[in-house]
Motif scaffolding. Structure first.
Motif, short mmCIF file in Angstrom:
data_model
loop_
_atom_site.label_atom_id
_atom_site.label_comp_id
_atom_site.label_asym_id
_atom_site.label_seq_id
_atom_site.Cartn_x
_atom_site.Cartn_y
_atom_site.Cartn_z
N LEU A 9 0.85 -1.20 0.00
CA LEU A 9 0.00 0.00 0.00
C LEU A 9 0.88 1.24 0.00
N ARG A 10 0.58 2.15 -0.90
CA ARG A 10 1.33 3.40 -0.96
C ARG A 10 0.35 4.56 -1.15
N ALA A 11 0.50 5.59 -0.33
CA ALA A 11 -0.27 6.83 -0.50
C ALA A 11 0.70 7.96 -0.78
N GLU A 12 0.39 8.77 -1.77
CA GLU A 12 1.23 9.92 -2.12
C GLU A 12 0.33 11.14 -2.33
N GLY A 13 0.64 12.21 -1.63
CA GLY A 13 -0.10 13.45 -1.79
C GLY A 13 -1.59 13.31 -1.55
N LEU A 14 -1.97 12.42 -0.63
CA LEU A 14 -3.38 12.16 -0.37
C LEU A 14 -4.01 13.31 0.41
N SER A 15 -5.05 13.89 -0.15
CA SER A 15 -5.83 14.94 0.52
C SER A 15 -7.30 14.58 0.44
N VAL A 16 -8.03 14.88 1.51
CA VAL A 16 -9.46 14.58 1.56
C VAL A 16 -10.20 15.81 2.05
N ALA A 17 -11.29 16.15 1.35
CA ALA A 17 -12.11 17.30 1.75
C ALA A 17 -13.57 16.86 1.85
N TYR A 18 -14.28 17.45 2.82
CA TYR A 18 -15.73 17.32 2.91
C TYR A 18 -16.31 18.64 2.44
N GLY A 19 -16.87 18.63 1.26
CA GLY A 19 -17.29 19.89 0.68
C GLY A 19 -16.06 20.73 0.36
N THR A 20 -16.02 21.91 0.93
CA THR A 20 -14.86 22.80 0.72
C THR A 20 -13.87 22.72 1.88
N HIS A 21 -14.19 21.93 2.91
CA HIS A 21 -13.33 21.86 4.09
C HIS A 21 -12.36 20.69 3.97
N GLU A 22 -11.08 21.00 3.86
CA GLU A 22 -10.06 19.96 3.74
C GLU A 22 -9.68 19.44 5.12
N VAL A 23 -9.80 18.11 5.31
CA VAL A 23 -9.52 17.51 6.62
C VAL A 23 -8.25 16.66 6.60
N VAL A 24 -7.77 16.28 5.44
CA VAL A 24 -6.50 15.56 5.30
C VAL A 24 -5.70 16.27 4.21
N SER A 36 3.11 -4.07 9.44
CA SER A 36 2.04 -3.34 10.12
C SER A 36 2.42 -1.87 10.25
N LEU A 37 1.44 -1.01 10.06
CA LEU A 37 1.62 0.44 10.14
C LEU A 37 0.49 1.01 10.97
N ALA A 38 0.80 1.86 11.94
CA ALA A 38 -0.21 2.49 12.79
C ALA A 38 -0.36 3.95 12.43
N LEU A 39 -1.59 4.38 12.20
CA LEU A 39 -1.91 5.80 12.08
C LEU A 39 -2.44 6.24 13.43
N ILE A 40 -1.76 7.18 14.08
CA ILE A 40 -2.18 7.59 15.41
C ILE A 40 -2.43 9.09 15.45
N GLY A 41 -3.28 9.50 16.39
CA GLY A 41 -3.61 10.91 16.56
C GLY A 41 -4.93 11.03 17.31
N GLU A 42 -5.25 12.25 17.70
CA GLU A 42 -6.50 12.51 18.41
C GLU A 42 -7.69 12.46 17.46
N SER A 43 -8.90 12.55 18.03
CA SER A 43 -10.09 12.68 17.20
C SER A 43 -9.97 13.93 16.34
N GLY A 44 -10.33 13.78 15.07
CA GLY A 44 -10.21 14.91 14.15
C GLY A 44 -8.86 15.02 13.49
N SER A 45 -7.96 14.07 13.78
CA SER A 45 -6.63 14.13 13.18
C SER A 45 -6.63 13.63 11.74
N GLY A 46 -7.68 12.93 11.34
CA GLY A 46 -7.78 12.46 9.96
C GLY A 46 -7.45 11.00 9.75
N LYS A 47 -7.13 10.27 10.84
CA LYS A 47 -6.68 8.89 10.67
C LYS A 47 -7.80 7.98 10.13
N SER A 48 -9.01 8.10 10.68
CA SER A 48 -10.10 7.28 10.16
C SER A 48 -10.51 7.71 8.76
#
Length: 587
Positions: A9-24, A36-48
């Motif tokens: 699995l490889r991600a490059e320059g991955l950005s995600v927006a909900y409407g006009t609001h970019e969250v990743v 195994s790779l862990a994505l960690i962070g608080e709620s709202g960090s964009g991991k999910s």
């Protein structure tokens, strides 16, 4: 010369927006095959959100850009009809909450048959045999009973094993696990994480683990990506990120994990320890003596609390710990007078609680308050938080309207909330703010005793740390007595003074925090303590957690779907650390 394998699995320059609001924003990483790779962070960090982007499960308003490659194939631009065979078959998903992920009105078997449809096996009997074999492999003792059960008839740990079983049934190359243990007891959490690690190694599955707990990530992942506000703060192999984090945010996460910082709040707890010594010969604030409570369920008598006794000195925190079903919740319901014991005696502040009507208990409740586990469900969603906090004052008719308004503002200030939030409703607050509102509500009557029922279990570790500091500061300032109910033993060690360990309705061990955590006498207590994530990359494997393939089904061309035989033994600790060799990309 052997060329290095390309990442799965490889991600490059991955950005995600909900409407006009970019969250990743511009996220990149690589996950090697079988790693195994862990994505960690608080709620709202964009991991999910990242996990859902990989799975192409973003809501209609979500839009992902950049590049996500799986086994050399770009996913984001793939038409849905071509991606559908990938999701489920080659990329499995284990969601966070099994209670909300399974249909409550259909049996486990009926829902498992839907997952088995991904096997392209036309024989229904063979599909069922494969399901039962996989259930056995994920450690479900009676697969046939599980197959015929409804979700409500199984425990949380069993439901999570069912979800893992359904995810690995088609033998995917990648398993995405989104907070798979956040709602589970510490012992069940360890079993589930051991199971994931075992399946990863036994079936050579790559694991993308989503978690907010750095200790779990350090113990279970080869590599870590630390996220904040949708951007990568730090990335690298686990040993480097965990032992020497370079970003201030990663260092803060490290400092907020209870298992890694047991003495963080010692200065705030010192007054309570002094109280234990000074009040040794004085009457306790809370006295529970020989309490028993039974319920009749389906014609059978269930003893939820069996001859329980404990004392709590004024100005201290007493913790009730144990697995689900140990009797903790029933014990505090008895303490609060919400249930009446069959036998025994409960005294709070010199007043007997048991044997009194709700009207007679009003004087006790004036000085005895409760903070619930989930502030989102315990706070009226139609009221402003000002009305929520003021309600106890209204019910007890305390003071004038102006005095009540001042008391509400004082309680708000004590828990660190600004007055600008008074007019908001619970839905407009964060999880941490809602829990502070719940604490303010419990404080507004100026009680002597507060019962805290898993008050931080739904919160990120950083928010949890803030709430714990608020609680301990208030205890020092106001001389409060706490009864703290939790399955998180690392957190208990941080804030409690005395502990009672409950198992199957009985207290099996009791003592100070030092006695229980440093010198446990009972095997059950030791098993609880051994389940606390240590933050050491141990990758322990317990053979009992995963059964090898034992089905007697006849051999077919579809045997490639069957669990691989054999189990994995325990890896010696000196051999356990593994370094992720795949390069991590940070754009």
């Amino acid at each position: 010369m052997n060329l290095p394998l390309s990442p799965l699995l490889r991600a490059e320059g991955l950005s995600v927006a909900y409407g006009t609001h970019e969250v990743v924003t511009n996220v990149g990483f690589e996950l090697g095959r079988g790693k195994s790779l862990a994505l960690i962070g608080e709620s709202g960090s964009g991991k999910s959100t990242i996990a859902r982007a990989v799975l192409r499960l973003l809501p209609a308003t979500g839009h992902a850009t950049g590049r996500v490659e799986f086994d050399g194939q770009e996913l984001l631009g793939l038409p849905e009809r071509r991606f559908r065979p990938v999701r489920g078959r080659r990329i499995g998903f284990v969601p966070q909450d099994p209670g909300n992920s399974l249909n409550p009105v259909r049996t486990i078997g009926a829902q498992a048959m839907e997952a088995a449809a991904l096997l392209d096996e036309p024989d229904k009997a063979l599909r069922k045999a494969l399901i039962l074999e996989t259930f056995a492999q994920v450690g479900l003792d009676n697969p046939q009973r599980v197959y015929g059960s409804y979700p409500h008839q199984l425990s949380g740990g069993m439901l999570q094993r069912v979800l893992i079983g359904l995810a690995v049934l088609p033998r995917p190359s990648l398993l995405v696990a989104d907070e798979p243990t956040s709602a589970l007891d510490v012992t069940i959490q360890k079993r589930i994480l051991d199971l994931l690690s075992k399946l990863q190694e036994e079936l050579q599955i790559s694991l993308l683990l989503i978690t907010h707990d750095l200790a779990i990530a350090a113990e279970r992942a080869d590599s870590i990506v630390v996220l904040k506000d949708g951007a990568i703060q730090e990335a690298g192999n686990t040993t480097t990120v965990f032992s020497a984090p370079s970003s201030s945010y990663a260092r803060k996460l490290h400092g907020d994990v209870p298992a890694l910082n047991p003495d963080r709040y010692r200065p705030l707890r010192e007054p309570g320890f002094r109280q234990l010594v000074a009040r040794r010969d004085k009457a306790p604030k809370i006295e529970v003596s020989g309490v028993t409570k039974s319920f009749t369920v389906d014609g059978k008598v269930l003893t939820a609390v069996n001859d329980v006794s404990f004392e709590v000195q004024a100005g201290t925190t007493h913790a009730l710990v144990g697995e689900s079903g140990s009797g903790k919740t029933t014990a505090i319901r008895l303490l609060l007078g919400l249930e009446q014991p069959d036998t025994g005696k409960i005294v709070v502040g010199g007043e007997q609680v048991n044997g009194r009507s709700p009207e007679q208990l009003r004087s006790v409740w004036r000085h005895l308050q409760l903070v619930y586990q989930n502030p989102f469900t315990s706070l009226d969603p139609t009221w402003t938080v000002e009305k929520i906090v003021r309600e106890p004052l209204d019910r007890f008719k305390m003071g004038t309207h102006q005095e009540r308004a001042l008391a509400v503002r004082k309680a708000f200030a004590e828990v660190g909330l600004g007055e600008h939030l008074l007019s908001r409703k619970p839905a407009a607050l964060s999880g941490g703010q809602r829990q502070r509102v719940a604490i303010a509500r419990s404080l507004v009557l100026r009680p002597d005793v507060i019962v805290l029922d898993e008050p931080t279990s739904a919160l990120d570790v950083s928010v949890q740390a803030d709430i714990v500091e608020v609680l301990l500061s208030l205890q020092v300032k106001l001389g409060l007595t706490y009864v703290f109910v939790s399955h998180d033993l690392a957190l208990v060690r941080q804030l409690a003074h005395t502990v009672s360990v409950m198992q199957r309705g009985r207290i099996v061990e009791h003592g100070t925090v030092g006695e229980i955590f440093d010198r446990p006498r009972q095997p059950y207590t030791r098993s609880l303590l051994e389940s606390i994530p240590s933050g050491t990359a141990r990758f322990l494997r317990e053979p009992s957690l995963c059964s090898s393939g034992r089905s007697s089904m006849r051999k077919r061309s579809h045997d490639r779907h069957r669990p691989r035989p054999g189990t994995v033994g325990v890896i010696p600790s000196e051999e356990a650390p593994r370094v992720q060799h795949a390069r991590l990309v940070q754009r």
